[in-house]
Design a protein around this motif. Sequence first.
Motif, PDB file in Angstrom:
ATOM      1  N   SER A   6       0.827  -1.220   0.000  1.00  0.00           N
ATOM      2  CA  SER A   6       0.000   0.000   0.000  1.00  0.00           C
ATOM      3  C   SER A   6       0.858   1.266   0.000  1.00  0.00           C
ATOM      4  CB  SER A   6      -1.007  -0.017   1.148  1.00  0.00           C
ATOM      5  OG  SER A   6      -0.343  -0.129   2.371  1.00  0.00           O
ATOM      6  N   LYS A  10       0.877   3.780  -3.294  1.00  0.00           N
ATOM      7  CA  LYS A  10       0.517   5.178  -3.064  1.00  0.00           C
ATOM      8  C   LYS A  10       1.625   6.096  -3.573  1.00  0.00           C
ATOM      9  CE  LYS A  10      -0.799   7.848   0.794  1.00  0.00           C
ATOM     10  NZ  LYS A  10      -0.700   7.832   2.249  1.00  0.00           N
ATOM     11  N   ARG A 106     -16.830   8.688  -8.883  1.00  0.00           N
ATOM     12  CA  ARG A 106     -16.632   7.370  -8.265  1.00  0.00           C
ATOM     13  C   ARG A 106     -15.860   6.440  -9.195  1.00  0.00           C
ATOM     14  NH1 ARG A 106     -20.222   3.167  -6.057  1.00  0.00           N
ATOM     15  NH2 ARG A 106     -18.758   1.745  -5.025  1.00  0.00           N
ATOM     16  N   GLU A 109     -12.211   7.409  -9.413  1.00  0.00           N
ATOM     17  CA  GLU A 109     -11.472   6.996  -8.228  1.00  0.00           C
ATOM     18  C   GLU A 109     -11.133   5.506  -8.292  1.00  0.00           C
ATOM     19  OE1 GLU A 109     -12.997   7.269  -3.860  1.00  0.00           O
ATOM     20  OE2 GLU A 109     -13.341   9.184  -4.876  1.00  0.00           O
ATOM     21  N   GLN A 110     -12.128   4.729  -8.683  1.00  0.00           N
ATOM     22  CA  GLN A 110     -11.923   3.282  -8.755  1.00  0.00           C
ATOM     23  C   GLN A 110     -10.907   2.915  -9.839  1.00  0.00           C
ATOM     24  OE1 GLN A 110     -16.199   2.205  -9.117  1.00  0.00           O
ATOM     25  NE2 GLN A 110     -15.788   0.818  -7.416  1.00  0.00           N
ATOM     26  N   ASN A 113      -7.401   3.752  -8.760  1.00  0.00           N
ATOM     27  CA  ASN A 113      -6.949   2.820  -7.733  1.00  0.00           C
ATOM     28  C   ASN A 113      -6.224   1.609  -8.328  1.00  0.00           C
ATOM     29  OD1 ASN A 113      -6.700   2.132  -5.093  1.00  0.00           O
ATOM     30  ND2 ASN A 113      -8.770   1.356  -4.849  1.00  0.00           N
ATOM     31  N   ASN A 719     -16.238  -5.364  -5.171  1.00  0.00           N
ATOM     32  CA  ASN A 719     -15.702  -4.060  -5.535  1.00  0.00           C
ATOM     33  C   ASN A 719     -14.178  -4.152  -5.640  1.00  0.00           C
ATOM     34  OD1 ASN A 719     -14.778  -1.410  -5.586  1.00  0.00           O
ATOM     35  ND2 ASN A 719     -16.335  -0.688  -4.139  1.00  0.00           N
ATOM     36  N   ASP A 721     -12.040  -1.998  -5.273  1.00  0.00           N
ATOM     37  CA  ASP A 721     -11.407  -1.238  -4.187  1.00  0.00           C
ATOM     38  C   ASP A 721     -11.089  -2.138  -2.989  1.00  0.00           C
ATOM     39  OD1 ASP A 721     -11.498   1.071  -5.631  1.00  0.00           O
ATOM     40  OD2 ASP A 721     -13.298   1.848  -4.656  1.00  0.00           O
ATOM     41  N   ASP A 722     -12.018  -3.039  -2.672  1.00  0.00           N
ATOM     42  CA  ASP A 722     -11.814  -3.933  -1.531  1.00  0.00           C
ATOM     43  C   ASP A 722     -10.660  -4.900  -1.788  1.00  0.00           C
ATOM     44  OD1 ASP A 722     -13.952  -2.697  -0.390  1.00  0.00           O
ATOM     45  OD2 ASP A 722     -15.401  -4.248  -0.961  1.00  0.00           O
ATOM     46  N   VAL A 724      -8.171  -4.402  -3.874  1.00  0.00           N
ATOM     47  CA  VAL A 724      -6.925  -3.634  -3.907  1.00  0.00           C
ATOM     48  C   VAL A 724      -6.470  -3.315  -2.481  1.00  0.00           C
ATOM     49  CG1 VAL A 724      -5.915  -1.401  -4.551  1.00  0.00           C
ATOM     50  CG2 VAL A 724      -7.276  -2.684  -6.215  1.00  0.00           C
ATOM     51  N   ALA A 725      -7.412  -2.982  -1.612  1.00  0.00           N
ATOM     52  CA  ALA A 725      -7.039  -2.658  -0.232  1.00  0.00           C
ATOM     53  C   ALA A 725      -6.403  -3.866   0.447  1.00  0.00           C
ATOM     54  CB  ALA A 725      -8.279  -2.210   0.548  1.00  0.00           C
ATOM     55  N   ALA A 729      -2.963  -3.225  -5.869  1.00  0.00           N
ATOM     56  CA  ALA A 729      -3.399  -3.149  -7.256  1.00  0.00           C
ATOM     57  C   ALA A 729      -2.598  -4.102  -8.144  1.00  0.00           C
ATOM     58  CB  ALA A 729      -3.264  -1.718  -7.771  1.00  0.00           C
TER      59      ALA A 729
END
Length: 936
Positions: A6, A10, A106, A109-110, A113, A719, A721-722, A724-725, A729
């Motif tokens: 992460s 970033k 949205r 952003e996705q 990501n 999603n 995003d979940d 990737v978190a 990525a």
Amino acid sequence: MEYAFSNIEKKWKQYWRENHTYSVNNISDKPKYYVLDMFPYPSGAGLHVGHPLGYIASDIFARYKRQKGFNVLHPMGFDAFGLPAEQYALETGQHPVVTTEKNIARYREQLDNIGFCYDWDREVRTSDPGYYKWTQWIFLQLFHSWYDRKLNKARPIEELVILFEKEGNNNAPCPEDDQLCFDSKQWKEMGEQARRETLMKYRLAYQGYAEVWWCEALGTVLANDEVVNGVSERGGHPVIRKQMRQWFLRITEYAERLLQSLDKLDWSEAMKEMQRNWIGKSIGAEVKFPLAKDPDEHIKVFTTRPDTIFGVDFMVLAPEHELVNSITTSEQQEEVNRYKQYVQSRSERERMSEVKQVTGAFTGAYVIHPFTRKQIPVWISEYVLAGYGTGAIMAVPSGDDRDHAFAQHFNIPITNIFGNNYNGTAAYTEKQGTLENSGFLNNIKLSDAIDVAIRAIVDAGLGHAKVNYKMRDAGFSRQRYWGEPFPIVYINGIPYATDEAETENHIGEQELPVELPLVEHYKPGPEGEGPLANVEEWVNLSAQSNVTVTRETNTMPGYAGSSWYFLRYMDPFNNEEFASKEATNYWKEVDLYVGGTEHAVGHLLYSRLWTKALHDLGYISFDEPFKKLLNQGMIQGNSRFVYRIQDTNTFVSKGLKDQYLTHELHVDVNIVNGLELDTEAFKALRPEYNNAEFILDGGKYICGDGVEKMSKSKYNVVNPDDVVAQFGADTFRMYEMFLGPIDVSKPWEQKGIEGVHRFIKKLWRLYFDEQKGWIVMEEAPTEAELRIIHKTIKKVGDDIERFSFNTAVSQFMICVNELSSLNCHKRTILEALAVIIAPFAPHLAEELWQTGFGHTSSVLDAPFPAYKEQYTIDNSKKYPVAVNGKTRVEMEFPLDIDQKELEKAVLADATIQKWLEGKEPKKIIYVKGKMINLVV
RNA sequence: GCCCAGAUGGCGGAAUUGGUAGACGCGCUAGACUCAAAAUCUGGUUUUCGCAAGGGAGUGCAGGUUCGAUUCCUGUUCUGGGCACCA
């Protein structure tokens, strides 16, 4: 040092943004390459893990091409007009401008990501007035053009007017009405309205009439989507087909060119085949059958089988055919009316699909067979469509399945023209044998009879050979709010473009764009008109006392903006043109276009039309938009189910559910690990589950599973995003690619991602040690290490070129496994590996490249290394040795071994001798580098 | 109904041009390390017969071509996409 994805991701996202790493310049000495994704419709649900599949593939390809030395255009934007936003507005009162803006934010952003290399400075949105200004402008170019069939290209309408003034329409047959014929004098005598009506029949964008679903209760026109099982989806009200004034694009004039130039496109054969079938070229004849009551009137049919003309036992008209009313006898009137009413409720799909039930009605009228002079009854039936051919057929029951079923159902006598080939119970549809019962065609082979029949039809003045296309002109208007307004005004009811002199005289110069007015509500207008009809101050333009000037209240369909967006990316800020000549001449067509097969005929065909028209009119230098097309499959949802025992709040594990009476319920996949339900999370999900009880199986609650479309209502949406978190990525990107071939649909399976994540961590450990940190060293690599990296460079490069991303990921795994077991931490090897993995895992590669190896520019600009053949080719091969096709033993031989020598060694082998059982082999098959087979 | 595509272990898939079916990964399983767990590492894992050596079967189903077929041909079943106003 651990792999802290992460932080790494970033950091590099920020670096790319700050350094404009993805900005693309229109001026470059490098060769260009244009990689494009089908842009998304920004729905309220956001992206799910299925959407990025194609985007990841194209992103890898774009990065790879850049490493290969190309100037790569890789833009993204939003197809922002559409029905769902309007529907949402109707329900919630929120303006589509607002919701669309929110949804786009949205999506953006996705997308960010996942680490895509889009040049966001070039973003386009079809709902942006600065964009749809040019959609309207292109529409006007189509409105101001006609198709010259002699030169086979679109030309400005002024040139047609000049032609009409000189010689009438002798050399410019009317595409809408082949009977239309006038000379120069007649043209000049026409009034303004007649002239404009005539020109309308030539324009590439024109007004006509078409059927739409009309729902009286809702007072609106519905999309096919909104009609379910013959009633409106909202409210379940009855719907009927209704004729309405519509705009069209005259795509039929381009049918032949759209068909021909498919051959030069690098698309899958399946995709081209679908377009060919859509265009539906068929060769046959148009034949006139005079009416028995009035021999001056004819029913005109199109047939691909003029050879079967003596087998005609009845005629069938589409129920909407213009002659139906006038020919129906008074005795049959009631039945015909009743039947027409039934057909009004039927969709075209239903009409074409119906095979079990034959329906129709007799009109009471007859035509005269032009050769036999027999009277032939005229029927109407839903299986004949008004829009196809002439909307009428000559029915030959002995030679056509549907005609045969129809004749049997209504007891119409069947004439056999095929002799023994027709057995009386099923139509004979092949083309073997000779004709009988067929007048001058008797004893002629079926394969030759078409030409003979057409000649006779022409000689008798009954018709002519004709090429027919199934494709129809494209409906180009919608009775909706959230779309591009038309740059059209009606002056005393006659439509004019906003850039025409008449318009300027009445309302002053009209600059594009014609902006969509903000409205308070989105309810339909009167008489099925769109919501814009309610905005009186927008519709009614200032008019002199004797003139009324009103705006067109329809809007353009969803595919308007998407038909040309790939051009706008080339020059997105241009306010003088849709894109400059310099820009379009540099970027030209899209080299690689990635998207789903669901666009096979709609979007892809319309884009091809717009490109050809813009080419004809001299605006762009190429006439096909997408050189190569890559279709990505869909990622389906992997749903999970729980089983509630009827009338209780107790849930039973799948294995035990048969012991109870249960209901199957979808459960959110995000609280299920594999198949095991997180029961605590389940209880917290909804108040009614708070005190749920579970009957476990081996201490676990096991869910049922099933593959379905990924959608909110099925609680199977994952999603990105979940993901990737949780994994980063880079892992997400590689995992999506690892799932399987890009063009195959498959269900999402979260479990497998850990394997890819483990692989990335393993790769990381080649570079970094947990205690010692950076452990890459300067040391000459061994032969084995060179072999593995060069084989990997070759395989990965080849795999990217053929879009086989899953096997490329496998090769990376094999490479890392081998380098790990060789304990290799050598710079030459690992630096190359960092470069070639950059398209797949860009954040990780950047960290290795810059932080690790200390380079000061992006790994994107590091050239993709070349492999050395000496390290990719083996010089011996372990051959499978088979006896009668069954492999019995493996033997290793040098690749350049002499065949005699090899045969001797094989025959001497103990295992082989055993299987030969003392017999001499009849034949020894030796394929160099592949296998050896002994035939006994 | 019509058009297009797909079907390979428990699962995702590999086999690029007709040449060793199951690479790679998941899962499962046995073991090492550990007080333990996580992480990591090592081995096994299509199925069936067999203690083993070794053999049989096997790429949706039924045929065919070939020395050899997941691959080519014919038929068939099921699943997915499209069929003109969802995008």
